[in-house]
Design a protein around this motif. Structure first.
Motif, mmCIF file in Angstrom:
data_model
loop_
_atom_site.group_PDB
_atom_site.id
_atom_site.type_symbol
_atom_site.label_atom_id
_atom_site.label_comp_id
_atom_site.label_asym_id
_atom_site.label_seq_id
_atom_site.Cartn_x
_atom_site.Cartn_y
_atom_site.Cartn_z
ATOM 1 N N GLY A 347 -9.829 -11.846 10.413
ATOM 2 C CA GLY A 347 -9.912 -10.455 10.818
ATOM 3 C C GLY A 347 -8.830 -10.121 11.825
ATOM 4 O O GLY A 347 -8.086 -10.997 12.283
ATOM 5 N N ASN A 348 -8.748 -8.856 12.223
ATOM 6 C CA ASN A 348 -7.681 -8.462 13.145
ATOM 7 C C ASN A 348 -7.926 -8.942 14.570
ATOM 8 O O ASN A 348 -7.004 -8.959 15.389
ATOM 9 N N HIS A 349 -9.155 -9.346 14.900
ATOM 10 C CA HIS A 349 -9.429 -9.915 16.216
ATOM 11 C C HIS A 349 -9.390 -11.442 16.192
ATOM 12 O O HIS A 349 -9.659 -12.081 17.209
ATOM 13 N N ASP A 350 -9.063 -12.014 15.047
ATOM 14 C CA ASP A 350 -8.814 -13.450 14.942
ATOM 15 C C ASP A 350 -7.304 -13.679 14.951
ATOM 16 O O ASP A 350 -6.516 -12.737 15.000
ATOM 17 N N SER A 351 -6.917 -14.932 14.890
ATOM 18 C CA SER A 351 -5.502 -15.283 14.780
ATOM 19 C C SER A 351 -5.348 -16.323 13.686
ATOM 20 O O SER A 351 -6.336 -16.869 13.175
ATOM 21 N N MET A 352 -4.103 -16.607 13.332
ATOM 22 C CA MET A 352 -3.858 -17.680 12.376
ATOM 23 C C MET A 352 -4.394 -19.003 12.915
ATOM 24 O O MET A 352 -4.849 -19.865 12.166
ATOM 25 N N GLY A 353 -4.358 -19.145 14.250
ATOM 26 C CA GLY A 353 -4.915 -20.352 14.860
ATOM 27 C C GLY A 353 -6.415 -20.457 14.645
ATOM 28 O O GLY A 353 -6.958 -21.564 14.504
ATOM 29 N N GLU A 372 -13.236 -21.147 -4.891
ATOM 30 C CA GLU A 372 -14.563 -21.099 -5.491
ATOM 31 C C GLU A 372 -15.607 -21.520 -4.476
ATOM 32 O O GLU A 372 -15.441 -22.514 -3.767
ATOM 33 N N MET A 373 -16.677 -20.752 -4.404
ATOM 34 C CA MET A 373 -17.761 -21.035 -3.479
ATOM 35 C C MET A 373 -19.075 -20.891 -4.233
ATOM 36 O O MET A 373 -19.409 -19.796 -4.703
ATOM 37 N N ALA A 374 -19.798 -22.003 -4.387
ATOM 38 C CA ALA A 374 -21.082 -22.007 -5.091
ATOM 39 C C ALA A 374 -20.956 -21.415 -6.492
ATOM 40 O O ALA A 374 -21.820 -20.664 -6.951
ATOM 41 N N GLY A 375 -19.858 -21.721 -7.170
ATOM 42 C CA GLY A 375 -19.669 -21.278 -8.543
ATOM 43 C C GLY A 375 -19.069 -19.901 -8.701
ATOM 44 O O GLY A 375 -18.807 -19.464 -9.824
ATOM 45 N N VAL A 376 -18.843 -19.182 -7.602
ATOM 46 C CA VAL A 376 -18.260 -17.837 -7.644
ATOM 47 C C VAL A 376 -16.850 -17.911 -7.076
ATOM 48 O O VAL A 376 -16.630 -18.500 -6.014
ATOM 49 N N LYS A 377 -15.895 -17.308 -7.768
ATOM 50 C CA LYS A 377 -14.501 -17.367 -7.330
ATOM 51 C C LYS A 377 -14.167 -16.128 -6.500
ATOM 52 O O LYS A 377 -14.295 -14.995 -6.960
ATOM 53 N N PHE A 378 -13.747 -16.372 -5.257
ATOM 54 C CA PHE A 378 -13.381 -15.295 -4.337
ATOM 55 C C PHE A 378 -11.861 -15.219 -4.211
ATOM 56 O O PHE A 378 -11.157 -16.227 -4.330
ATOM 57 N N PHE A 379 -11.386 -14.011 -3.946
ATOM 58 C CA PHE A 379 -9.970 -13.795 -3.664
ATOM 59 C C PHE A 379 -9.866 -12.982 -2.382
ATOM 60 O O PHE A 379 -10.643 -12.043 -2.158
ATOM 61 N N GLY A 380 -8.928 -13.340 -1.521
ATOM 62 C CA GLY A 380 -8.784 -12.595 -0.279
ATOM 63 C C GLY A 380 -7.528 -12.984 0.462
ATOM 64 O O GLY A 380 -6.790 -13.889 0.054
ATOM 65 N N ALA A 381 -7.282 -12.282 1.559
ATOM 66 C CA ALA A 381 -6.087 -12.519 2.355
ATOM 67 C C ALA A 381 -6.380 -12.176 3.806
ATOM 68 O O ALA A 381 -7.250 -11.348 4.109
ATOM 69 N N ALA A 382 -5.637 -12.819 4.703
ATOM 70 C CA ALA A 382 -5.810 -12.597 6.134
ATOM 71 C C ALA A 382 -5.355 -11.199 6.521
ATOM 72 O O ALA A 382 -4.381 -10.673 5.977
ATOM 73 N N ASP A 383 -6.066 -10.588 7.466
ATOM 74 C CA ASP A 383 -5.614 -9.306 8.003
ATOM 75 C C ASP A 383 -4.256 -9.518 8.663
ATOM 76 O O ASP A 383 -4.076 -10.459 9.442
ATOM 77 N N PRO A 384 -3.263 -8.680 8.360
ATOM 78 C CA PRO A 384 -1.913 -8.915 8.893
ATOM 79 C C PRO A 384 -1.793 -8.659 10.384
ATOM 80 O O PRO A 384 -0.815 -9.064 11.004
ATOM 81 N N ARG A 385 -2.787 -7.989 10.972
ATOM 82 C CA ARG A 385 -2.710 -7.638 12.389
ATOM 83 C C ARG A 385 -3.453 -8.646 13.251
ATOM 84 O O ARG A 385 -4.343 -9.343 12.793
ATOM 85 N N ARG A 386 -3.072 -8.668 14.510
ATOM 86 C CA ARG A 386 -3.843 -9.382 15.513
ATOM 87 C C ARG A 386 -3.968 -8.468 16.725
ATOM 88 O O ARG A 386 -2.975 -8.128 17.364
ATOM 89 N N THR A 387 -5.185 -8.052 17.012
ATOM 90 C CA THR A 387 -5.434 -7.153 18.128
ATOM 91 C C THR A 387 -5.630 -7.984 19.384
ATOM 92 O O THR A 387 -6.569 -8.777 19.473
ATOM 93 N N VAL A 388 -4.724 -7.812 20.353
ATOM 94 C CA VAL A 388 -4.745 -8.621 21.568
ATOM 95 C C VAL A 388 -4.696 -7.706 22.785
ATOM 96 O O VAL A 388 -4.272 -6.555 22.709
ATOM 97 N N PHE A 389 -5.132 -8.245 23.914
ATOM 98 C CA PHE A 389 -5.152 -7.470 25.144
ATOM 99 C C PHE A 389 -3.745 -7.360 25.721
ATOM 100 O O PHE A 389 -2.992 -8.316 25.754
#
Length: 535
Positions: A347-353, A372-389
């Motif tokens: 998410g945007n409040h997470d980081s690649m780390g 694949e998770m429990a027989g279901v195939k998911f597709f996704g990508a990391a949010d490109p942003r990182r919201t930092v203070f």
């Protein structure tokens, strides 16, 4: 080789340094021989904790406390225009920053195992690395020296030591006794227990320096926070368990109707399929926990009681994605049932780390990829942003959010998958409108949307599972409702069947809603362009 390993082990043990965290602080750990945990706060003083009962052989640990890694601003970026309320993105302000620090300290009392595991793993890795390096270097040096001297000179040296074994043993004993004498003479003074710690996990500890003058107030505040947090979620879990057997049940056996096909609905075998039904896979879906370690207990309990086949997380498990916040994921990981498959998207409040750390804990991470998770195939990508203070939202990729959404759409059109998992619904919107994605699960908005038709597909947006309210302390007792979703998927068609929402309120009530069916995706032909509300 064995002799070299034996000689180098003490060196590796006492010279290793592990750069880890202590609560919200950066910290360096090392092994000592004083039977105590020494937490060194520099000019402020030290906290001394006896360790005779937990660390064998008279060993101890010294922790040098560093600064709290901070990057941030007082206000977060605006929510994407997809949100009709167009209000500030919840979480990420200075209040959350301070709240995260307090929660980090409190977690040392309410969920210390994650911190302990991190220290053990970090120090063990450093010690083994140094030990292996020392053995290789010394052994290699001896072999090289033998080759340089040649067999004749080596034999001469060996014969020179024949018959002098007692002398060698005596020298070793002298060295050992000298070392032991040094340890005894340098043994620190006994710890004088601070009465402020009586009746706490730090009973028997001592505080030195200026830190002793403020420890009563500071420790009392942290202790009260931890106690209130534990009491709040103890009551929530008690209510949840009391209501669980009376929760609404579903009559939806598949995504195609109410009548179960042959073989569906029979009791689950030892494989443990969710809700006791064959032909159905059960997922617990959470998002936007924002380091609320108390709600992590609720997530783990629901995953266990629902006999979920897997846990999926829509991101924002932390608040800024610093390395110190890895414990946010660690606590959730410890609370989930052992061996339960788990998946996360950044998410945007997470980081690649954050997601890299998740991989080390055995999580599957979606990064422009399918899994694949429990027989279901998911597709996704990391949010490109990182919201930092301090500096607002930053891009962790070369693409803006809109450009990233376009690329995600193109990748979705080429990928083979069943369900998209993406943190921000706005980023996944183009994929749904294009007809390349039938179903999408998201979070980010901190309010529930759907399940509903969107474009030619169907989307479901989970609310915040951590009860993250804008400009309020997220960790601790809830300030707003926290929601968790149980999603059932047809094993034959791989389509979501229905979802059940579990809501926890700030007054410790638990509401388990009736199951809601997922509408079928609509044909792409003839569908008018669909824009997010508010655009």
């Amino acid at each position: 080789m064995a002799a070299v390993a034996l000689v180098t082990l003490p060196w590796a043990l006492f010279t290793s340094r592990a750069d880890l965290t202590f609560g919200p602080h950066e910290a360096q750990y090392r092994i000592t021989a004083d039977s105590r945990l020494t937490v060194d706060f520099g000019p402020l003083g030290k906290v001394l904790v006896p360790t005779e009962d937990v660390i064998p052989l008279g060993l101890g640990v010294h922790v040098d406390i560093g600064e709290i890694p901070v990057s941030g601003e007082s206000a977060d970026d605006e929510r994407p225009a997809a949100d009709p309320d167009a209000v500030a993105d919840p979480g990420g302000g200075s209040v959350d920053a301070l709240g995260g620090d307090i929660a980090s300290y409190a977690s040392l009392f309410s969920a210390p195992q994650a911190q302990i595991d991190e220290v053990i793993d970090g120090l063990s890795q450093e010690i083994l690395t140094r030990w292996a390096l020392a053995v290789c270097v010394i052994t290699g040096g001896l072999v090289g020296l033998a080759l340089f001297l040649g067999p004749t000179r080596v034999d001469t040296i060996i014969r020179a030591f024949v018959g002098k074994e007692l002398l060698g043993i005596g020298l070793v004993l002298v060295l050992v006794l000298t070392g032991l004498g040094t340890v005894v003479l340098n043994r620190p003074q006994p710890i004088s227990p601070d009465p402020a710690f009586e009746g706490t996990p730090l009973a028997g500890s001592q505080v030195t320096g200026r830190l002793g003058g403020i420890i009563d107030t500071a420790f009392g505040a942290v202790q009260d926070f931890a106690a209130d947090n534990d009491a709040f979620y103890d009551d929530v879990l008690e209510t949840l368990r009391a209501q669980w057997n009376d929760r609404p049940i579903t009559g939806n056996w598949t995504d195609r109707g109410l009548v179960p096909p042959a073989g569906v609905g029979a009791p689950a075998d030892s494989g443990g399929e969710g809700e006791g039904q064959k032909g159905v896979t059960t997922f617990v879906f959470g998002s936007d926990i924002h380091c609320n370690i108390g709600m992590a207990r609720v997530v783990g309990a629901v995953a266990g009681m629902s006999r979920a086949d897997a846990y999926i997380d829509g991101g924002d498990i932390s608040m800024t994605g610093t390395s110190a916040e890895n414990y946010c994921l660690d606590v959730l990981d410890d609370e989930l049932p052992e061996n339960l498959p788990r998946m996360i998207v950044k998410g945007n409040h997470d980081s690649m780390g954050t997601t890299q750390h998740a991989k080390t804990r055995g999580w599957k991470v979606l990064e422009d990829s399918t899994a694949e998770m429990a027989g279901v195939k998911f597709f996704g990508a990391a949010d490109p942003r990182r919201t930092v203070f301090g500096s607002g939202p930053q891009l962790e990729t070369d693409l803006t959010a809109d450009q990233y959404a376009q690329r995600l759409r193109d990748e979705a059109c080429e990928a083979d998958f069943d369900i998209m998992l993406i943190h921000d619904p706005a980023v996944g919107g183009q994929s749904l409108r294009s007809g390349c994605t039938d179903y999408a699960l998201s979070g980010h908005w901190h309010r529930r949307v759907g399940p509903e038709n969107f474009g030619s597909g169907t989307r479901y947006v989970n609310s915040t599972s951590g009860g993250a309210l804008a400009n309020a302390l997220t960790p601790g007792p809830l300030k707003m409702n926290a929601e968790l979703s149980i999603i059932r998927v047809d094993n034959e068609t791989k389509r979501p069947i229905d979802v059940q929402i579990i809501t926890v309120t700030p007054d410790k009530k638990v509401q388990i809603d009736p199951w809601v069916r997922f509408p079928e995706p609509r044909p792409l032909v003839g569908q008018p362009p669909v824009d997010e509300p508010g655009r």
